[in-house]
Design an enzyme around this catalytic site. Structure first.
Site, PDB file in Angstrom:
ATOM      1  N   ASP A 218       0.701  -1.151   0.017  1.00 58.94           N
ATOM      2  CA  ASP A 218      -0.099   0.114  -0.056  1.00 58.94           C
ATOM      3  C   ASP A 218       0.746   1.273  -0.127  1.00 58.94           C
ATOM      4  O   ASP A 218       2.084   1.160   0.012  1.00 58.94           O
ATOM      5  CB  ASP A 218      -0.955   0.042   1.309  1.00 58.94           C
ATOM      6  CG  ASP A 218      -2.342   0.693   0.851  1.00 58.94           C
ATOM      7  OD1 ASP A 218      -2.271   1.721   0.214  1.00 58.94           O
ATOM      8  OD2 ASP A 218      -3.513   0.132   1.298  1.00 58.94           O
ATOM      9  N   PHE A 246       0.147   0.773  -6.216  1.00 63.30           N
ATOM     10  CA  PHE A 246      -0.223  -0.388  -6.997  1.00 63.30           C
ATOM     11  C   PHE A 246      -0.007   0.154  -8.707  1.00 63.30           C
ATOM     12  O   PHE A 246      -0.263  -0.449  -9.486  1.00 63.30           O
ATOM     13  CB  PHE A 246      -1.392  -1.300  -6.570  1.00 63.30           C
ATOM     14  CG  PHE A 246      -2.602  -0.678  -6.419  1.00 63.30           C
ATOM     15  CD1 PHE A 246      -2.894   0.336  -6.846  1.00 63.30           C
ATOM     16  CD2 PHE A 246      -3.171  -1.094  -5.238  1.00 63.30           C
ATOM     17  CE1 PHE A 246      -4.332   0.892  -6.591  1.00 63.30           C
ATOM     18  CE2 PHE A 246      -4.327  -0.754  -4.703  1.00 63.30           C
ATOM     19  CZ  PHE A 246      -4.789   0.613  -5.389  1.00 63.30           C
ATOM     20  N   HIS A 264     -13.826  -1.069  -6.082  1.00 66.11           N
ATOM     21  CA  HIS A 264     -14.759  -0.281  -6.177  1.00 66.11           C
ATOM     22  C   HIS A 264     -14.545   1.132  -5.957  1.00 66.11           C
ATOM     23  O   HIS A 264     -15.268   2.258  -6.179  1.00 66.11           O
ATOM     24  CB  HIS A 264     -15.871  -0.629  -5.117  1.00 66.11           C
ATOM     25  CG  HIS A 264     -15.349  -0.544  -3.659  1.00 66.11           C
ATOM     26  ND1 HIS A 264     -16.540  -0.653  -2.916  1.00 66.11           N
ATOM     27  CD2 HIS A 264     -14.341  -0.190  -2.937  1.00 66.11           C
ATOM     28  CE1 HIS A 264     -15.728  -0.398  -1.431  1.00 66.11           C
ATOM     29  NE2 HIS A 264     -14.700  -0.292  -1.864  1.00 66.11           N
TER      30      HIS A 264
END
Length: 359
Positions: A218, A246, A264
């Protein structure tokens, strides 16, 4: 049932007519709509926000206290805080005793500092302001958050340490998506959790699979909080922490890649960039697990239909149907192998599905 007609005369009605009057089967359409509007109004949510933001439930954990004492502890106006505490009592979070003294109810005790309180704080400040300009999103298809704050929500979080802490404390203390437990990791060697925040999910998987290793990837400002979580869960020596977006590159060497509650957040173009990076990093025999809401067909209630609006207004992302997931993954060079939905978890309140895809 007595009702009043056009001429003000009492009459008897056995059904709800065009006027929306109450009938034998319950409240009228008008009454139901009023209750819906009242319960979803700003004053309801923002009363919860005040309780959560000021930590009032925590301040009452050791017993009832007067609202003046609570005001002094939180730097609040005494009479204004009393009025919010009174409203919180009407919502059954508190019980009001004589003398403007408040104590916790079982509902309020469940609202002490934790995942739900942080959820309310996160959605009661900047996100709440974005929803005030919801018509901008309706008319443009773009996030109102960007319009109000002149930057995307993730950029705002990266610059706002307080809200970033709230978000990642919520994630760190929150529950792992139950859908992840539908997956068999017994044949895996390395699980790569992309966008995994402080490592709650990868720690959960590794604890259940002692021979497994993990990679947590992350943003650097996010994974700063991971070592503490991983040590607490007893898996720090089995997890490599990668502080990198990423969008730049995905850690190679995983037998399973996980995108849990990630796709999402993004529109299709950005989601394809993420999936393209995953596809490039995947080796022979690797797989991808996607955990997200999957919106079903039909007009019944489903929470994904509303979190989809949150994604639109705040982040510019979207929840998807299974066909939309299928097409998105196809465009990234991936094929869905299995889909397991909430029906496989009858005791869980969560509605997320587990999608397994392969190259």
């Amino acid at each position: 049932m007595s009702s009043t007609g056009k001429n003000g005369e009492a009459g008897d009605t056995g059904k709800t007519g065009e006027s929306g009057e109450s009938g034998e089967n319950g409240p009228s359409a008008h009454d139901r709509l009023f209750q819906l509007a009242f319960n979803s109004a700003p004053w309801t949510h923002q009363t919860l926000y005040v309780v959560a933001r000021l930590g009032l439930a925590d301040l009452l954990a050791d017993g009832p206290r007067g609202s003046d004492e609570l005001a002094a502890a939180t730097g609040s106006h005494p009479d204004a805080l009393y009025r919010f505490c009174r409203a919180a009592a009407a919502l059954e979070l508190f019980h009001e005793h004589p003398g403007r003294v408040f104590g916790l109810t079982p509902l309020g005790d469940a609202f002490r500092t934790g995942g739900l309180a942080h959820f309310v704080v996160l959605n009661g400040a900047e996100n709440f302001r974005a929803w005030a300009d919801v018509l901008y999103s309706v008319r443009t298809g773009k996030p109102a958050f960007d319009q109000i704050f002149h930057m995307p929500a993730f950029d705002f979080l990266d610059r706002n340490e307080e809200m970033r802490t709230v978000l990642h404390t919520m994630v760190g203390r929150g529950t792992v998506p139950p859908a992840i437990d539908l997956c068999d990791f017994s044949s895996d060697t390395t699980v790569v959790d992309l966008g995994g925040s402080v490592g709650t999910l990868v720690a959960h998987v590794l604890r259940a699979n002692p021979g497994l290793r993990g990679v947590l990837q992350d943003l650097p400002t996010v994974v700063d909080g991971a070592p503490e979580v991983l040590r607490r869960e007893g898996v720090a020596d089995r997890v490599e922490v990668v502080g990198r977006s990423f969008f730049e590159a995905v850690a190679p060497g995983g037998s399973t890649y996980v995108l849990s509650r990630v796709l999402h957040d993004w529109d299709d173009e950005q989601a394809l960039r993420i999936l393209g990076g995953v596809r490039e990093a995947m080796g022979r025999g690797s797989r991808l697990l996607v955990v997200d809401q999957v919106i079903p067909a039909g007009d019944g209630f489903h929470p994904g239909k509303f979190s989809d609006l949150q994604m639109l207004v705040v982040l510019g992302g979207r929840e998807r149907t299974i066909e939309e997931f299928r097409e998105l993954l196809r465009r990234a060079g991936l094929t869905i192998r299995t889909v397991r939905g909430p029906e496989a978890m009858p005791t869980s309140p969560r509605t997320e599905a587990l999608i397994e895809a392969v190259a």
